[in-house]
Design an enzyme around this catalytic site. Structure first.
Site, PDB file in Angstrom:
ATOM      1  N   ARG A  28       0.819  -1.223   0.000  1.00 23.40           N
ATOM      2  CA  ARG A  28       0.000   0.000   0.000  1.00 23.40           C
ATOM      3  C   ARG A  28       0.848   1.267   0.000  1.00 23.40           C
ATOM      4  O   ARG A  28       0.364   2.341  -0.373  1.00 23.40           O
ATOM      5  CB  ARG A  28      -1.008  -0.030   1.155  1.00 23.40           C
ATOM      6  CG  ARG A  28      -2.101  -1.074   0.934  1.00 23.40           C
ATOM      7  CD  ARG A  28      -3.151  -1.043   2.021  1.00 23.40           C
ATOM      8  NE  ARG A  28      -2.656  -1.456   3.305  1.00 23.40           N
ATOM      9  CZ  ARG A  28      -2.541  -2.717   3.723  1.00 23.40           C
ATOM     10  NH1 ARG A  28      -2.891  -3.702   2.925  1.00 23.40           N
ATOM     11  NH2 ARG A  28      -2.070  -3.005   4.915  1.00 23.40           N
ATOM     12  N   GLU A  55       4.168  -9.305  15.770  1.00 23.79           N
ATOM     13  CA  GLU A  55       3.584  -9.834  17.000  1.00 23.79           C
ATOM     14  C   GLU A  55       3.872 -11.338  17.110  1.00 23.79           C
ATOM     15  O   GLU A  55       4.265 -11.837  18.159  1.00 23.79           O
ATOM     16  CB  GLU A  55       2.081  -9.560  16.992  1.00 23.79           C
ATOM     17  CG  GLU A  55       1.431  -9.803  18.332  1.00 23.79           C
ATOM     18  CD  GLU A  55      -0.053  -9.502  18.291  1.00 23.79           C
ATOM     19  OE1 GLU A  55      -0.531  -8.989  17.270  1.00 23.79           O
ATOM     20  OE2 GLU A  55      -0.718  -9.802  19.299  1.00 23.79           O
TER      21      GLU A  55
HETATM   22  P1  AMP Z   1       3.827  -1.559  11.736  1.00 22.09           P
HETATM   23  O1  AMP Z   1       5.065  -2.162  11.153  1.00 22.09           O
HETATM   24  O2  AMP Z   1       3.403  -2.207  13.020  1.00 22.09           O
HETATM   25  O3  AMP Z   1       3.941  -0.051  11.864  1.00 22.09           O
HETATM   26  O4  AMP Z   1       2.636  -1.862  10.728  1.00 22.09           O
HETATM   27  C1  AMP Z   1       2.481  -1.076   9.578  1.00 22.09           C
HETATM   28  C2  AMP Z   1       2.214  -1.925   8.364  1.00 22.09           C
HETATM   29  O5  AMP Z   1       1.204  -2.885   8.595  1.00 22.09           O
HETATM   30  C3  AMP Z   1       1.722  -1.042   7.242  1.00 22.09           C
HETATM   31  O6  AMP Z   1       2.285  -1.490   6.009  1.00 22.09           O
HETATM   32  C4  AMP Z   1       0.218  -1.180   7.278  1.00 22.09           C
HETATM   33  O7  AMP Z   1      -0.315  -1.185   5.972  1.00 22.09           O
HETATM   34  C5  AMP Z   1      -0.028  -2.510   7.999  1.00 22.09           C
HETATM   35  N1  AMP Z   1      -0.996  -2.384   9.110  1.00 22.09           N
HETATM   36  C6  AMP Z   1      -0.735  -2.555  10.436  1.00 22.09           C
HETATM   37  N2  AMP Z   1      -1.825  -2.413  11.182  1.00 22.09           N
HETATM   38  C7  AMP Z   1      -2.840  -2.131  10.330  1.00 22.09           C
HETATM   39  C8  AMP Z   1      -4.247  -1.843  10.506  1.00 22.09           C
HETATM   40  N3  AMP Z   1      -4.832  -1.819  11.713  1.00 22.09           N
HETATM   41  N4  AMP Z   1      -4.974  -1.581   9.397  1.00 22.09           N
HETATM   42  C9  AMP Z   1      -4.386  -1.595   8.169  1.00 22.09           C
HETATM   43  N5  AMP Z   1      -3.088  -1.856   7.945  1.00 22.09           N
HETATM   44  C10 AMP Z   1      -2.314  -2.128   9.000  1.00 22.09           C
END
Ligand code: AMP
Length: 175
Positions: free
Chosen positions: A63, A100
């Site tokens: 995305r 996680e």
């Molecule tokens: P993080 O690495 O934990 O910051 O997660 C970010 C990545 O996971 C991004 O590429 C987001 O598109 C996806 N992501 C994580 N949580 C969500 C959520 N609640 N809704 C949509 N995409 C998410």
């Protein structure tokens, strides 16, 4: 159009329990259906960094590509994809990061960023910041400087912003 942040908030679709129970997924596909919103997001970030000497915009699969490519065009900068393993054909640098459950890896081509280049990191959403931190490390391993990280959506309660410090973080809609 109304205030961009207000309209984005009304447009983002919450999907409970996707991709697994307990996750409230922020679906950005309704944004993509409205060209004025994609244009508004692009112009918002382009305005912030128009005079920042940005050489490249790095977007994370998948995305991050959707918002990174138009932003790169608006800034007349290169677009660089950070991709999941097994997708990039040429020589790569890789960074793994904890999820996680388990871990994930992102790759970039070794010549995608050159030493001294000024880079924006772009994704649809920042949660824990793990994905963006790994991407910033890839940029820095190639000698680039991360000027800032831009996200349409920020899940503030997960404090990804702190994980990216000292790189500045910009987001349009906070939860
Ligand atoms: P993080 O690495 O934990 O910051 O997660 C970010 C990545 O996971 C991004 O590429 C987001 O598109 C996806 N992501 C994580 N949580 C969500 C959520 N609640 N809704 C949509 N995409 C998410």
């Amino acid at each position: 159009m109304n205030d961009l942040e207000t309209v984005l908030r009304q447009t983002i679709r919450d999907v409970p329990d996707f991709p697994k129970p307990g996750i409230l997924f922020k679906d950005i596909t309704p944004i993509l259906a409205r060209p004025a919103l994609v244009r508004g997001i692009t112009e918002h970030f382009a305005e912030l960094y128009r005079n920042a000497g940005i050489d490249a915009v790095v977007g994370m699969e998948s995305r991050g590509f959707l918002f990174g490519v138009p932003l790169a065009l608006a800034l007349d900068a290169a677009f660089v994809p950070a991709r999941k393993p097994g997708k990039l054909p040429y020589e790569r640098v890789s960074e793994s990061y904890a999820l996680e459950y388990g871990s994930a890896t992102l790759d970039m081509h070794i010549d995608a960023v050159t030493p001294g280049q000024r880079v924006l990191v772009v994704d649809d959403l920042i949660a824990t910041g793990g994905t963006a931190v790994a991407t910033a490390k890839l940029v820095e391993r190639l000698g680039g400087k991360v000027v800032a990280c831009c996200f349409v959506i920020e899940l503030c309660f997960l404090d990804g912003r702190a994980a990216l410090s000292p790189a500045p973080v910009q987001s349009l809609v906070q939860y």
